[in-house]
Structure formats: C-alpha cells, structure tokens
Scaffold this active site. Structure first.
Site, PDB file in Angstrom:
ATOM      1  N   GLY A  89       0.818  -1.219   0.000  1.00  0.00           N
ATOM      2  CA  GLY A  89       0.000   0.000   0.000  1.00  0.00           C
ATOM      3  C   GLY A  89       0.842   1.255   0.000  1.00  0.00           C
ATOM      4  NE  ARG A  90       3.606   1.614   5.210  1.00  0.00           N
ATOM      5  CZ  ARG A  90       4.021   1.811   6.429  1.00  0.00           C
ATOM      6  NH1 ARG A  90       4.442   2.987   6.777  1.00  0.00           N
ATOM      7  NH2 ARG A  90       4.013   0.826   7.296  1.00  0.00           N
ATOM      8  NE  ARG A 180       5.482  -8.388   1.878  1.00  0.00           N
ATOM      9  CZ  ARG A 180       5.852  -7.425   2.711  1.00  0.00           C
ATOM     10  NH1 ARG A 180       5.436  -7.436   3.949  1.00  0.00           N
ATOM     11  NH2 ARG A 180       6.622  -6.451   2.283  1.00  0.00           N
ATOM     12  CG  ASP A 249       0.661  -8.562   6.791  1.00  0.00           C
ATOM     13  OD1 ASP A 249       0.142  -9.154   7.754  1.00  0.00           O
ATOM     14  OD2 ASP A 249       0.871  -7.336   6.780  1.00  0.00           O
TER      15      ASP A 249
END
Ligand code: AMP
Ligand code: MG
Length: 501
Positions: A89-90, A180, A249
């Site tokens: 997301g980032r 992951r 994750d």
C-alpha cells in the site's frame, strides 16, 4: 548515471501477482543517507551522481533504467484475523537485482505514494519510521541477524498527515525476497492452486535453487522456510528484540526480519515485554515470538500442503511432519545461542549439558526479578571474565549494580562458575568468545527516539548519523561512545512504540 543490475523475474509471473505502479513524485527530495557499501555489494554504481541525483532516484522522482516498478499483491492474518487483500500500500518494488556474487535481491521504495492496495492510506511514510527502520535494520545486519537492508533514505519536502503533520520520508530497502507468508495466503484463499505453485516455483528459483533437485521440492521449500524461521526467531531472542507485528504479511519467505514497525530492543529484561501500542493482548510479546512463528508457519502449511502430494491425507501428513520439527529446531538454536552468550560450550557431556537450559533460564528469571538490563547483563558478564582473569574476584563488578538483589546474582554466578569449570577452554578464549556474541551497542529505543527528535524537530541529522556509525560495530567497545551503551535515564525511557502508518 545510476546503474542497477536489474534482472526482473517477478514481473513475468502475471497480472494477478502485482500491479504495475509508478512512484508518485515528491516536492523536494533531499538525501539523508546512501548506503555505499551495500550498493557496492549489489553491483549498483552511482558514477557522476551527486546527492541531489541520488535523492531524486531514491524518492521515486526518477526511475533507473531497467526498473519495472510494481506493487505486490498479498493477504495476511493481522492479529489472528484473515484479511484477503493487503498488498504493497505504500511500497513499490523497483525490481530484482542479481548481485556480483550471484545472489538475488529485491529493491523496494517504501513511502513512495499510493498504489491500488493503499485502501484508505496515503501511501506515504513519515520521516520518523524511515529513520527507525534504517537504524534498526542496519543494526540487525551488523549484529548478524538476517534482515532486509537499508539502501537509502530521503526526506520528501512534503508533510504527511498522521495524528499531527509530520515530515515525510522514503526508505529504499533491499531483501532477499519481499514475498511473505501472506503472498501465499493471497492465492490460496482464492483457491488458485496454480498461482500458489507458480509462486513456490518462483521462490525456489529466486532464493533456493538447490532445492529444485530435492525429491519433493515444495516440501523441501517448506522445511527450509521452517528451519530459517526457527533460526531467525532464536536470534531475535538472543538480542532481546521484539518485532511487534508478526502478522503473516510481515513474515518473509526468505527468513529475514522484515517490516520494521513498532519493533524494539528491550532494556530491562521482562519475559513478556511488549512495546507496540496496538498489541494490547501481548500477542507479539517477547516470549510469545517462538509460538507465533509456528502459528504463522501453520498458515503457510495450509497454503502449500496441496503442493506436497496429490493425495490430501498424505499432503497433510507431510505438512504436519515438517511443522513438528519447528519446536525442536527453535529450542536447539536458542540453546546454542544462549550458551554462547553465557560462555558455555555446546560440545559437552550430556550429564552436564542437560542442566544448561535450567541455568540459563534461572539467569533470565533473576534478571526479570531485578529489572536488569538485558544487553548490559551479558556484556558485563563477558567483561567479568576479564576480572576473573585479572584479580580472581567478582567484587564491585559493574554487573552488581544492575541487580537490586546481589545475593541472587552471586548465587547464580557461583553455579555458573561450577559449570564453566567443566569446559576445557582458557579464560581468555572464553572471554573472546563471549564478547563476539554479546553486543556492547544495540539501537536502544531512547537513542533511536533522540535521533528522530533531532531530525524532526531541529532538522538535525547528526544524531542519526552518529548512532548509525556506532551501530556498525556493535561488538567493539568504542572510545568515547559510552552514552550509546547505557540504558535510558528515567526521563528517557520509551514505553511504547507505534506503527507509524
Ligand atoms: P504494516 O502494518 O506496515 O505491515 O502494513 C499493513 C498493510 O497496510 C500493508 O498492506 C501496507 O501496505 C498498508 N499500509 C500501511 N500504511 C499505509 C499507508 N500509509 N498508506 C497505504 N497503505 C498502508
Ligand atoms: Mg507489513
């Protein structure tokens, strides 16, 4: 020119694995730090580039030739609850690098703007967490703990909105893999077994090529991941490190420490120490880390089992057999590491060695009881060996000052002495061995905090640079750097750490 020897393979897996995404440019990038040594080991060359050029590249304002920027898809169990879609997301993967040594590494920007996986987030990182990740991940590397590395850090010249406005930053990090446990969960939850297989094949080629010759490569892959995770968590325990958010994750398939959020090294020893503000039930407390490792690996087993054998019962048996090796493997690593910290040899008669676990645990118990500093206790214990050498006395040792109840300490030291007498090794050699595994310097919370405060409040990065420098050689006592060794004063104690998202 910035040359990064990209050799991108993940981008060939197909659209369901990622979304191609360009970093969003920032207003005024400024370089905080570029890790020249790491760059060199990766075969990255920066000929003719100045700090401004590097800032542009490592803020995402310019893209190096050969990069295929993308955001990876993944799912994850967060605090035990399954979230079918998380993803970068980032963060944005710039690509994979084949190093001059022939190893594969992934290079990723974090804080480089929104992606399709950002949900309600801004895709940005605040400067504080960027500096924290840089310091802690590089300290971990110097300590010898498998970890992602920090290649660069920049300020963006923009503010990010958190509880208050904070300066923004971007960190470039390097991993053996950014895949992951949650990446496997993403496809398994969709019932896409072909994608799970494709992912496993990719991991074998990318990280564990020797496993392709195994009788059952997928089972061998899972066994390897289990072994590495057991070894990794035993390392964390050895240094008093608390990851803080061991969601699936945030567990790497490559056995590295990944996603530094509210992580911390403890000062005073406490069995169930928690720093993270969001870990209210202590799920990720210090002593819970080994068990949570197994919990996460069990989630991975559920995803991978169908690859082990077409017959479901057989597949489940294989998965279970591998999972049962975790506990023993972890305990063995823990014992070897903790023995080394205490200066006890591991190749010794069972009748004596059998009590080592009890001896070590009793030290931890009295440390907890006496609020003794974890790192200093072992560091002073190594130093004490020198005092035994010089004056055959343990009086007035700095170690005593760490313990409220010195009688408890002395009782333990007496038992320790008896145990040491069974090892045929010189005191000099034992001391050298102990000093090689017991750090003098760790990234203590209050020091990391001081570095962040100076940077955020005064635009002063010297504290960050000084601390980073000290942490490069954690096992050597460095002249004039005593303040970095000491625990916090009462007014400096950091009680809680935050995700910084
Ligand atoms: P973390 O707690 O850092 O492991 O992040 C968990 C998930 O939240 C990941 O999918 C992240 O990419 C996402 N995330 C965290 N912070 C942000 C942010 N500021 N903007 C967008 N996504 C974020
Ligand atoms: Mg994460």
């Amino acid at each position: 020119m910035l040359h990064i020897p990209f050799n991108n393979q993940y981008a060939t897996l197909g659209q369901s694995f990622f979304t191609e995404t360009m970093p969003s440019p920032v207003a005024k990038p400024k370089l905080i730090k570029f890790n020249d040594d790491l760059a060199e080991s990766l075969g990255i060359s920066t000929t003719d580039l100045d700090a401004n050029d590097l800032a542009d590249f490592f803020a995402g304002n310019r893209i190096a030739d050969g990069s295929v920027p993308l955001a990876m898809a993944y799912a994850g169990h967060q605090f035990g609850n399954f979230v079918p879609q998380l993803g970068d997301g980032r963060a944005i993967l710039l690509g994979e690098v084949l190093s001059p040594d022939g190893d594969n590494f992934d290079v990723q920007l974090k804080g480089s703007g929104p992606t399709v996986y950002s949900r309600n987030g801004d895709g940005r990182a605040a400067l504080g967490p960027v500096l924290r990740e840089y310091l802690v991940s590089e300290a971990m590397a110097a300590l010898g703990v498998p970890t992602t590395r920090a290649l660069a850090a920049v300020t963006t010249g923009e503010e990010v909105v958190r509880e208050r406005l904070l300066p923004g930053g971007v960190i470039t990090r390097v991993a053996r893999s950014f895949i992951r446990v949650g990446t496997f969960e993403y496809f398994a939850a969709r019932g896409d077994l072909d994608a799970v297989r494709k992912l496993a094949d990719y991991v074998i080629v990318h990280n564990y090529p020797h496993l392709s010759d195994a009788d059952n490569p997928y089972a061998a892959l899972f066994q390897t991941v289990v072994d590495q995770q057991a070894a990794l968590i035993a390392k964390w325990m050895q240094f008093g490190f608390i990851h803080g958010v061991m969601n699936t994750d945030n567990m790497s398939i490559a056995g590295e420490t990944i996603d530094y959020g509210p992580c911390a090294f403890m000062d005073e020893y406490e069995h169930n120490k928690v720093f993270s503000s969001i870990d209210r039930n202590g799920r990720y407390a210090y002593n819970n880390q080994p068990a949570i490792g197994l919990w996460n690996l069990t989630r991975l087993a559920e995803c991978m089992a169908p690859l082990f054998n077409p017959d479901e019962d057989t597949a489940v048996e294989i998965a279970k057999d591998i999972l049962t090796t975790y506990q023993h493997s972890y305990e063995q690593h823990w014992l070897v590491n903790m023995r080394a910290k205490c200066g006890l040899s591991s190749d010794i008669d069972n009748a004596i060695a059998g009590d080592d676990k009890v001896l070590i645990e009793s030290l931890l118990d009295i440390m907890a009881h006496n609020h003794a500093d974890f790192t200093l206790t072992f560091s002073y214990l190594s130093q004490l060996m020198g005092e035994f050498l010089e004056q055959n006395s343990k009086q007035d040792s700095v170690l005593n000052n760490l313990f409220d109840n010195v009688t408890q300490l002395n009782n333990w030291l007496n038992k320790w002495q008896v145990r040491l007498s069974h090892d045929s090794i010189s005191t000099e050699q034992r001391q050298a061995n102990m000093q090689a595994v017991n750090p003098v310097y760790i990234p203590r919370n209050h020091q990391v905090e001081a570095a962040i405060r100076a940077a955020e409040d005064q635009n002063d990065f010297s504290v960050f640079h000084d601390l980073l420098e000290v942490l490069q050689n954690p096992y050597d006592q460095q002249e004039g750097n005593d303040k970095f060794r000491l625990p916090p004063r009462a007014d400096e104690i950091v009680y809680q750490t935050f995700c910084g998202t």
